[in-house]
Design a protein around this motif. Structure first.
Motif, PDB file in Angstrom:
ATOM      1  N   GLN A 146      11.463  27.503 -34.122  1.00 18.76           N
ATOM      2  CA  GLN A 146      11.839  27.488 -35.536  1.00 18.76           C
ATOM      3  C   GLN A 146      10.643  27.866 -36.406  1.00 18.76           C
ATOM      4  O   GLN A 146      10.783  28.609 -37.388  1.00 18.76           O
ATOM      5  CB  GLN A 146      12.366  26.108 -35.925  1.00 18.76           C
ATOM      6  CG  GLN A 146      13.701  25.768 -35.293  1.00 18.76           C
ATOM      7  CD  GLN A 146      14.132  24.338 -35.549  1.00 18.76           C
ATOM      8  OE1 GLN A 146      13.305  23.468 -35.849  1.00 18.76           O
ATOM      9  NE2 GLN A 146      15.417  24.072 -35.419  1.00 18.76           N
TER      10      GLN A 146
ATOM     11  N   SER B 236      10.031  31.577 -35.970  1.00 14.72           N
ATOM     12  CA  SER B 236      11.063  32.334 -36.672  1.00 14.72           C
ATOM     13  C   SER B 236      10.814  32.335 -38.176  1.00 14.72           C
ATOM     14  O   SER B 236      10.981  33.356 -38.847  1.00 14.72           O
ATOM     15  CB  SER B 236      12.441  31.746 -36.363  1.00 14.72           C
ATOM     16  OG  SER B 236      13.450  32.408 -37.079  1.00 14.72           O
TER      17      SER B 236
ATOM     18  N   ARG C 141      24.107  39.103 -37.733  1.00 12.59           N
ATOM     19  CA  ARG C 141      23.274  37.887 -37.683  1.00 12.59           C
ATOM     20  C   ARG C 141      23.423  37.185 -36.340  1.00 12.59           C
ATOM     21  O   ARG C 141      22.443  36.686 -35.778  1.00 12.59           O
ATOM     22  CB  ARG C 141      23.655  36.940 -38.822  1.00 12.59           C
ATOM     23  CG  ARG C 141      23.210  37.404 -40.190  1.00 12.59           C
ATOM     24  CD  ARG C 141      23.307  36.289 -41.230  1.00 12.59           C
ATOM     25  NE  ARG C 141      24.681  35.869 -41.448  1.00 12.59           N
ATOM     26  CZ  ARG C 141      25.517  36.447 -42.294  1.00 12.59           C
ATOM     27  NH1 ARG C 141      25.127  37.506 -43.001  1.00 12.59           N
ATOM     28  NH2 ARG C 141      26.745  35.984 -42.471  1.00 12.59           N
ATOM     29  N   ALA C 142      24.643  37.147 -35.828  1.00 11.61           N
ATOM     30  CA  ALA C 142      24.882  36.511 -34.525  1.00 11.61           C
ATOM     31  C   ALA C 142      24.146  37.257 -33.416  1.00 11.61           C
ATOM     32  O   ALA C 142      23.555  36.651 -32.518  1.00 11.61           O
ATOM     33  CB  ALA C 142      26.379  36.460 -34.233  1.00 11.61           C
TER      34      ALA C 142
ATOM     35  N   SER D 102      20.501  36.499 -33.629  1.00 11.34           N
ATOM     36  CA  SER D 102      20.240  35.148 -33.135  1.00 11.34           C
ATOM     37  C   SER D 102      20.206  35.126 -31.614  1.00 11.34           C
ATOM     38  O   SER D 102      19.378  34.454 -31.002  1.00 11.34           O
ATOM     39  CB  SER D 102      21.320  34.191 -33.655  1.00 11.34           C
ATOM     40  OG  SER D 102      21.152  32.901 -33.113  1.00 11.34           O
ATOM     41  N   GLN D 103      21.100  35.886 -30.997  1.00 12.62           N
ATOM     42  CA  GLN D 103      21.180  35.900 -29.541  1.00 12.62           C
ATOM     43  C   GLN D 103      20.031  36.663 -28.902  1.00 12.62           C
ATOM     44  O   GLN D 103      19.512  36.266 -27.864  1.00 12.62           O
ATOM     45  CB  GLN D 103      22.509  36.519 -29.099  1.00 12.62           C
ATOM     46  CG  GLN D 103      22.693  36.563 -27.586  1.00 12.62           C
ATOM     47  CD  GLN D 103      24.031  37.164 -27.189  1.00 12.62           C
ATOM     48  OE1 GLN D 103      24.816  37.578 -28.039  1.00 12.62           O
ATOM     49  NE2 GLN D 103      24.291  37.222 -25.895  1.00 12.62           N
TER      50      GLN D 103
ATOM     51  N   SER E  91      14.739  36.364 -29.613  1.00 11.19           N
ATOM     52  CA  SER E  91      13.563  35.704 -29.042  1.00 11.19           C
ATOM     53  C   SER E  91      12.819  36.652 -28.120  1.00 11.19           C
ATOM     54  O   SER E  91      13.334  37.673 -27.681  1.00 11.19           O
ATOM     55  CB  SER E  91      13.979  34.457 -28.249  1.00 11.19           C
ATOM     56  OG  SER E  91      14.646  34.825 -27.051  1.00 11.19           O
TER      57      SER E  91
END
Length: 403
Positions: free
Chosen positions: A156, A159, A209-210, A213-214, A217
């Motif tokens: 977090q 990010s 956005r999804a 997010s996936q 990283s």
């Protein structure tokens, strides 16, 4: 009851645990030797001295737990486990390596107990194995839980920092070289790399956005997605793994588009959005974002994936002309208004097919007409509209009008 421990057994257990307490250095050394065999520990920034000191303190607290069961010393053991989990997360130890290391505690403790025990202690050890396992398991569980909590907090934090740098980049119309270098460093990417960018709003924006997010990283570093949101729009960009193919003519352009499309991430390939398939460096991303936003505004209900300038240039030209008060489609309708019967439909069908093939013979074959019939229709269309399809500049007007 056969499972009730006698006072003699309790006393003997205390003796064995005391002997363990006197072997802390040996226990720590054994642990250090074995944990260094785990590749991630051997190559990590955790020093041998730190591993040994931590192992000694771990065994000291575990042994205190064996002396007192679930009573005195348990809180200290679990607090130490929490701190250890956080430290190993910050050191970048992978979770499976941490699990392997913590599992060593039980095997080393139990092996040491077997070594110092006598044959007549067999029944006592059998009755105490659950206690040993419970103490070590509590320690291992708390360590793992703390590790995961710290990893989430670190992700977090990372990010949040990355979002700040990305926002700094996009908030400048022409970012400086220094800003580009800083953003590249924060994101762990080469600022001079080639990138692709997409933009959307509403439900397609939520899907972008999804996807970010996936695949946002470093675990997905092969095609890691970076996210920026501004003014109701969602922008996602990623580094290209190879240079887009180029060539001359229609064939080369088609091949280039295909090569770029192959680099679309799984979560983006079926999202209707504006798409810039190649951006030269981080500094060019703000301008690319504006282009992608303009392309997204041209999306139509039938579109089921990213829309690039290569495939939407006619729409873009049509929109710009309409904004300037020019409506080519309306002009064509007016020019063909005097057609009688089905002439208008036949002319439009022929011209649209010819624009697709660029070849009179192919057009005649596809429409099952004689070649002369096709030529007559093209001449008639020119007579009514003044547009000569043999002249590229004139033909382009039709492509734009019918975009």
């Amino acid at each position: 009851m056969h499972n009730v421990e006698t006072s003699g057994q309790t006393s003997r257990w205390s003796e064995l645990v005391d002997q363990l307490d006197g072997r802390l250095d040996e226990l720590a050394q054994t642990f250090t030797t074995r944990v260094r065999e785990i590749p991630e520990y051997g190559e990590s920034q955790v020093t041998v001295q730190e591993i040994t000191e931590t192992a000694r303190e771990t065994f000291r607290r575990l042994i205190r737990g064996l002396k007192n069961g679930r009573g005195e010393g348990r809180d200290g053991l679990l607090d130490f486990a929490s701190d250890l989990g956080s430290k190993r997360a910050r050191a970048g130890i992978p979770p499976e390596s941490l699990t392997s290391a913590v599992r060593l505690d039980f095997s080393i403790l139990w092996a040491e107990l077997l070594e110092i025990a006598k044959p007549q202690d067999a029944i006592l050890l059998a009755s105490r194995v659950d206690q040993v396992w419970r103490v070590v398991d509590e320690f291992a569980t708390r360590t793992h839980t703390s590790y995961l909590t710290e990893r989430v907090r670190m992700a977090q934090e990372e990010s949040s920092i990355q979002r700040e740098f990305i926002a700094r980049l996009f908030n400048q119309s022409t970012p400086s070289v220094e800003t580009s270098a800083q953003v590249g460093s924060a994101l762990g990417i080469n600022p001079d790399s080639r990138f692709a960018l997409v933009a959307a709003s509403g439900e397609p924006g939520a899907r972008l956005r999804a996807a970010a997010s996936q695949f946002g990283s470093s675990q997905h570093s092969r095609q890691r997605l970076f996210l920026h949101e501004s003014g109701g729009n969602t922008y996602v960009f990623w580094a290209l793994t190879s240079v887009r193919s180029r060539g001359s003519g229609t064939r080369g352009e088609a091949h280039g588009t295909e090569a770029a499309a192959q680099q679309l991430p799984p979560g983006v390939v079926d999202v209707p959005c504006g798409y810039v398939p190649e951006v030269l460096g981080l500094r060019a991303l703000p301008a690319a974002a504006r282009t992608a936003e303009s392309l997204a505004a041209l999306l139509r209900p039938r579109d089921s994936g990213p829309l690039s300038a290569d495939s939407a240039w006619a729409r873009l030209a049509q929109q710009n002309l309409q904004d300037a008060g020019l409506d080519l489609a309306a002009e064509l309708e007016e020019a063909l208004a005097d057609c009688k019967g089905g002439e208008r439909e036949r002319l439009l069908e022929t011209v649209q097919n010819y624009l697709t093939t660029g070849n009179v013979t192919l057009t005649s074959e596809q429409l099952f007409c004689h070649r002369n019939t096709i030529l007559n229709r093209l001449n008639r269309f020119q007579e009514l509209t003044g547009i000569d399809l043999a002249v590229p500049a004139s033909a382009a007007r039709l492509v734009v009008a019918w975009a």
